[in-house]
Design an enzyme around this catalytic site. Structure first.
Site, PDB file in Angstrom:
ATOM      1  N   CYS A 382       0.818  -1.225   0.000  1.00  0.00           N
ATOM      2  CA  CYS A 382       0.000   0.000   0.000  1.00  0.00           C
ATOM      3  C   CYS A 382       0.845   1.266   0.000  1.00  0.00           C
ATOM      4  O   CYS A 382       0.654   2.160   0.833  1.00  0.00           O
ATOM      5  CB  CYS A 382      -0.950   0.007   1.191  1.00  0.00           C
ATOM      6  SG  CYS A 382      -2.198  -1.270   1.093  1.00  0.00           S
ATOM      7  N   TYR A 426      -1.333   4.460   1.628  1.00  0.00           N
ATOM      8  CA  TYR A 426      -2.441   4.806   0.725  1.00  0.00           C
ATOM      9  C   TYR A 426      -2.307   6.240   0.223  1.00  0.00           C
ATOM     10  O   TYR A 426      -3.276   6.836  -0.222  1.00  0.00           O
ATOM     11  CB  TYR A 426      -3.806   4.631   1.394  1.00  0.00           C
ATOM     12  CG  TYR A 426      -4.350   3.221   1.367  1.00  0.00           C
ATOM     13  CD1 TYR A 426      -3.505   2.125   1.351  1.00  0.00           C
ATOM     14  CD2 TYR A 426      -5.712   2.988   1.372  1.00  0.00           C
ATOM     15  CE1 TYR A 426      -4.015   0.837   1.346  1.00  0.00           C
ATOM     16  CE2 TYR A 426      -6.233   1.700   1.361  1.00  0.00           C
ATOM     17  CZ  TYR A 426      -5.381   0.627   1.350  1.00  0.00           C
ATOM     18  OH  TYR A 426      -5.889  -0.643   1.336  1.00  0.00           O
ATOM     19  N   TRP A 444      -3.960   5.785   5.902  1.00  0.00           N
ATOM     20  CA  TRP A 444      -4.151   4.355   6.162  1.00  0.00           C
ATOM     21  C   TRP A 444      -3.143   3.839   7.192  1.00  0.00           C
ATOM     22  O   TRP A 444      -3.447   2.954   7.974  1.00  0.00           O
ATOM     23  CB  TRP A 444      -4.023   3.567   4.852  1.00  0.00           C
ATOM     24  CG  TRP A 444      -4.174   2.093   5.040  1.00  0.00           C
ATOM     25  CD1 TRP A 444      -5.335   1.391   5.188  1.00  0.00           C
ATOM     26  CD2 TRP A 444      -3.114   1.128   5.110  1.00  0.00           C
ATOM     27  NE1 TRP A 444      -5.067   0.052   5.352  1.00  0.00           N
ATOM     28  CE2 TRP A 444      -3.719  -0.137   5.311  1.00  0.00           C
ATOM     29  CE3 TRP A 444      -1.732   1.213   5.035  1.00  0.00           C
ATOM     30  CZ2 TRP A 444      -2.970  -1.309   5.416  1.00  0.00           C
ATOM     31  CZ3 TRP A 444      -0.983   0.050   5.133  1.00  0.00           C
ATOM     32  CH2 TRP A 444      -1.596  -1.191   5.330  1.00  0.00           C
ATOM     33  N   TYR A 644     -10.432  -5.316  -5.868  1.00  0.00           N
ATOM     34  CA  TYR A 644      -9.534  -4.651  -4.937  1.00  0.00           C
ATOM     35  C   TYR A 644      -8.138  -5.262  -5.007  1.00  0.00           C
ATOM     36  O   TYR A 644      -7.982  -6.478  -5.025  1.00  0.00           O
ATOM     37  CB  TYR A 644     -10.096  -4.803  -3.534  1.00  0.00           C
ATOM     38  CG  TYR A 644      -9.375  -4.066  -2.441  1.00  0.00           C
ATOM     39  CD1 TYR A 644      -9.196  -2.688  -2.493  1.00  0.00           C
ATOM     40  CD2 TYR A 644      -8.893  -4.743  -1.329  1.00  0.00           C
ATOM     41  CE1 TYR A 644      -8.555  -2.006  -1.469  1.00  0.00           C
ATOM     42  CE2 TYR A 644      -8.258  -4.070  -0.283  1.00  0.00           C
ATOM     43  CZ  TYR A 644      -8.089  -2.704  -0.369  1.00  0.00           C
ATOM     44  OH  TYR A 644      -7.456  -2.032   0.645  1.00  0.00           O
ATOM     45  N   HIS A 645      -7.109  -4.415  -5.053  1.00  0.00           N
ATOM     46  CA  HIS A 645      -5.700  -4.805  -5.130  1.00  0.00           C
ATOM     47  C   HIS A 645      -5.301  -5.358  -6.496  1.00  0.00           C
ATOM     48  O   HIS A 645      -4.302  -6.069  -6.610  1.00  0.00           O
ATOM     49  CB  HIS A 645      -5.332  -5.821  -4.038  1.00  0.00           C
ATOM     50  CG  HIS A 645      -5.184  -5.219  -2.681  1.00  0.00           C
ATOM     51  ND1 HIS A 645      -5.131  -5.982  -1.527  1.00  0.00           N
ATOM     52  CD2 HIS A 645      -5.101  -3.929  -2.268  1.00  0.00           C
ATOM     53  CE1 HIS A 645      -5.009  -5.181  -0.478  1.00  0.00           C
ATOM     54  NE2 HIS A 645      -4.991  -3.930  -0.915  1.00  0.00           N
ATOM     55  N   HIS A 729      -3.664   0.104  -6.311  1.00  0.00           N
ATOM     56  CA  HIS A 729      -4.908   0.662  -5.778  1.00  0.00           C
ATOM     57  C   HIS A 729      -5.552   1.680  -6.724  1.00  0.00           C
ATOM     58  O   HIS A 729      -5.970   2.758  -6.302  1.00  0.00           O
ATOM     59  CB  HIS A 729      -4.649   1.296  -4.411  1.00  0.00           C
ATOM     60  CG  HIS A 729      -4.292   0.305  -3.353  1.00  0.00           C
ATOM     61  ND1 HIS A 729      -3.029  -0.208  -3.241  1.00  0.00           N
ATOM     62  CD2 HIS A 729      -5.023  -0.253  -2.362  1.00  0.00           C
ATOM     63  CE1 HIS A 729      -3.001  -1.055  -2.222  1.00  0.00           C
ATOM     64  NE2 HIS A 729      -4.197  -1.106  -1.677  1.00  0.00           N
TER      65      HIS A 729
END
Length: 786
Positions: A382, A426, A444, A644-645, A729
């Site tokens: 992230c 993030y 995050w 997601y991801h 992301h």
């Protein structure tokens, strides 16, 4: 107790489902191989026992095993179980998987490298017809010097059709009708956003529960499929059995088991002729209470679906690429290879462990190598990612929130750089026209709030706060508060050291990154709302054109939108022009947008209802946006959800890699693979590859504002530059496209690089020659110097 009325309204994506993937019965199948050892012949992979294995002779790789299914199926996957006797010898590393109708002519459907473990490997690909399946081991997972190959079990998966529901009547022992319209009929309406739910208002009906289908007449059925509710709520069925009856009085159990607690479609296989079928829910999969629920319940047809070849004008998914990690971040390198990484684990994240799992993928050979980076003491999950003027990958924060690590491609080395002034995860970063890296947001990790801007100076290896680069104007109104509100800014390095922030907040801003800096509001993105986990792509840097698409008002548990807009920026600090373009056909969050050499934008994956670590409401049909018409065209569907991801990148050969998704440990949504999309501009009408122009000579470096001489293999119409991309992301602040106006003819041309380093951002770019048919060459790596 929960209220589901609102969620049922929001989760309104209509998905008419007519097929499922099931493991095919192996009765009557045979297997052959290039070699085997006594007592461990190829038939062992079909005997249903994990304790027996096929093992090749101790001869040089490659080794192969061929499965004859005796009839043709619409095959979409294969699972390979390594030996389970405690020995690692013979585990497959690099491999290829092929299908054939006749055992002679083969089509490659998957390549890649499996992780060295005893877990069963599942490779999924776009369904194709085939009777024969061949698995070729190119390397042994432990070491290139090991020459054995071994397999315990092989299963093949194929598409099956759902029976028509016309004439059906469904009932249940319990259904909620007071607080929501959650009757039994909602589980057969073809809408994954509506559900059957047992009673939860007033007195709760206890388990077990049943759901009964009356087909109206006797029909031979091959199984039952169960799709759990797609909003992540309760009632998922765990322990179950399926019963059949011809009079609705006498029932026979035809299948039983326990389903996992996730949103994936489940299939109970059997073959029975009956009028009535009953699904009995014995437990709730997550022990959340006495409820049962379902989004869709179907019965499987015994006849195989008809294969329809993909239409070339909608592109083709060439093959799946298996990786030894679950990639959540990626970058194209100046050597043409692709870096992919997860976290401290291959398939999971958590904590701050000081190291990261990497894989290097070579598109030319389809091989992947593994690497654990420990020397920078940085778990790079992230992070913010940017490529500097020298092609170095600068990775900031994430699980180790204060760290900075730099990959030096020239020396194939990871370097520890100075810590940031503000710990972050993030966040987004962007390379500026001065060659620095701007960084903002990221609550995050490293604490929440006040994640104002700072700048990294590569030449001095220093971070400095920018006093007046304020994060507050770019916050969204996310229900998660600042923990989410400052995530994943859409940043674009621009002229005179400025950075334009296009979203995901509806408010746009200019950041001056020089000295104490400044923050200047740039108005709202027309009528768009906050668009968390949406996309922004600079498809024409010369004209300052940015396409934005999708996203949701909140980071998770929220309906996404199909909205798309074109932002035109020019002089820093001025209000840009924003105009609506056609909306996508599908609402998407967590999708990936990739600009192509011709200026079109490829949008793939995502969900209509955003929920991390879930493939529910996944969009398998990508879309291609044409800037000339402002319209979207649906492409052929991919095989694997990318939510997601997941990541998306343009490859040097002008194809697209869409990869990853999950990274959640033992969950059912980890995707250890990628898929290669071949855009329509590379295909003839029959699906064969077009003849492509080629760049035969061009200097390896060119300065901003200078001319570049190019020779080609034939006449071309235009040229473009696409900067190498980095992705995590949904954020890719490095990719941008510069269309080039050429002078010359025949095979000799000259182009001029834009004179502003905020437009032609120095660093590594792919130079493409495009002919009159719109077909691009393979990209030639060019370094643009300041």
């Amino acid at each position: 107790m929960e209220l589901i009325t609102l969620l049922l309204y929001l989760c309104s994506f209509l998905s008419v489902v007519n097929a499922a993937s099931v493991a095919v019965s192996r009765a009557g199948w045979s297997a052959s191989s290039d070699s085997s050892q006594t007592g461990s012949d190829s038939s062992r992979v079909l005997d249903g026992s994990s304790s027996t294995i096929w093992i090749s002779a101790d001869t040089a790789l490659p080794h192969f095993i061929t499965i004859d299914m005796k009839t043709s199926y619409l095959v979409n996957g294969v699972s390979i179980q390594p030996r389970q006797d405690g020995s690692a010898n013979g585990r497959i590393g690099q491999h290829k998987i092929e299908l054939s109708a006749d055992g002679s002519s083969w089509t490659q459907v998957a390549v890649g490298t499996y992780v060295n473990s005893a877990t069963t490997k599942k490779t999924t690909f776009v369904a194709r017809p085939g009777r024969y399946l061949r698995i070729t081991a190119l390397t042994e997972a432990q070491s290139a010097t090991n020459q054995l190959t071994s397999i315990a079990e092989v299963n093949v998966f194929a598409d099956v059709k759902f029976l028509s529901k016309t004439g059906w009547t469904v009932t249940a022992d319990s259904e909620e009708t007071s607080s929501a319209a959650a009757q039994a009929a909602k589980a057969i309406d073809g809408n994954t956003g509506t559900i059957w739910h047992t009673k939860y208002s007033g007195t709760v009906a206890p388990l077990p529960h049943w759901f009964r289908i009356d087909q109206g007449t006797q029909v031979t059925v091959a199984g039952l499929s169960y799709l759990p509710r797609q909003d992540g709520g309760n009632g998922r069925i765990g322990g179950y059995n399926v019963q059949a009856s011809n009079d609705s009085t006498t029932w026979t159990i035809v299948a039983s088991g326990t389903w996992a607690d996730n949103g994936e479609e489940k299939v109970a296989q059997f073959r029975t002729r009956a009028r009535y079928f009953r699904l009995n829910a014995l437990t709730e999969a997550g022990a959340r209470g006495q409820w049962s629920s379902a989004a869709e319940i179907n019965l499987l047809d015994t006849t195989a679906p008809t294969y329809t070849a993909p239409v070339a004008t909608k592109g083709i998914w060439a093959n799946t690429v298996d990786f030894p990690i679950v990639p959540a971040a990626a970058a194209v390198l100046p050597n043409g290879k692709v870096f992919l990484w997860s976290a401290y684990q291959l398939d999971n994240f958590g904590g701050s462990n000081g190291y990261t799992q990497f894989s290097t993928y070579d598109p030319g050979t389809a091989s992947s190598t593994s690497r654990t980076v420990t020397n920078t003491q940085h778990d790079m999950f992230c992070p913010g990612i940017s490529m500097d003027f020298n092609g170095r990958i600068i990775v900031t924060g994430g699980s180790n929130a204060a760290k900075t690590s730099i990959y030096d491609v020239a020396n194939d080395a990871w370097l520890a750089a100075a810590n940031m002034q503000v710990a972050r995860g993030y966040q987004s970063t962007a390379t500026t026209s001065e060659g620095k890296v701007f960084n903002i947001g990221g609550s995050w990790s490293g604490g929440q709030g006040n994640k104002n801007g700072e700048i990294y100076v590569p030449s001095s290896n220093t971070w400095a706060l920018i006093q007046n680069a304020l994060v507050s104007p770019m916050l969204t109104n996310d229900r998660g508060g600042v923990y989410r509100a400052d995530n994943h800014a859409w940043l674009f390095g621009w002229k005179n050291g400025t950075v334009f922030q296009a979203g995901p907040s509806k408010a746009m801003n200019w950041y001056n990154t020089i000295g104490t800096g400044s923050t200047t509001g740039a108005g709202n993105r027309a009528t768009d709302l906050d668009s968390m986990n949406g996309n922004a792509i600079m498809y024409d840097a010369v004209a300052g054109k940015i396409l934005t698409a999708g996203g949701a008002s909140h980071y998770q548990t929220e309906q996404a939108r199909p909205n798309a807009y074109v932002i035109t920026i020019n002089t820093p600090g001025t209000t840009p022009t924003v105009s609506a373009t056609a909306s996508m056909s599908f609402s998407r969050g967590f999708a990936n947008g990739v600009v192509l050499p011709d200026g079109t934008v490829f949008m793939a994956g995502g969900q209509s209802f955003v929920e991390p670590f879930s493939d529910a409401t996944a969009i398998l049909i990508p879309e291609l946006w044409n800037p000339s018409t402002g319209t979207w065209t649906q492409m052929n569907p991919m095989a694997i959800p990318r939510t997601y991801h997941s990541v998306g990148l343009l490859l040097p050969d002008a194809t697209v890699l869409i990869s990853g998704g999950g990274l959640c440990g033992g969950c059912g949504t980890n995707h250890w693979d990628g898929e290669i999309f071949v855009p329509p501009y590379l295909l003839n009408s029959d699906g064969t590859r077009r003849a492509r122009p080629a760049i035969t000579t061009a200097a390896a470096t060119v300065r901003v504002g200078a001319t570049l001489s190019i020779t080609t293999s034939g006449t071309v119409a235009t040229f473009s530059l696409v900067r190498l991309g980095t992705a995590t992301h949904t954020v890719n602040t490095d990719q941008r496209r510069v269309p080039l106006t050429a002078s010359g003819s025949g095979t000799a041309y000259t182009v001029t690089i834009p004179s502003d380093p905020g437009v032609a951002l120095p660093g590594y770019w792919l130079l493409f020659a495009i002919n009159s048919a719109g077909t691009p060459s393979v990209g030639r790596m060019i370094k643009v110097l300041p």
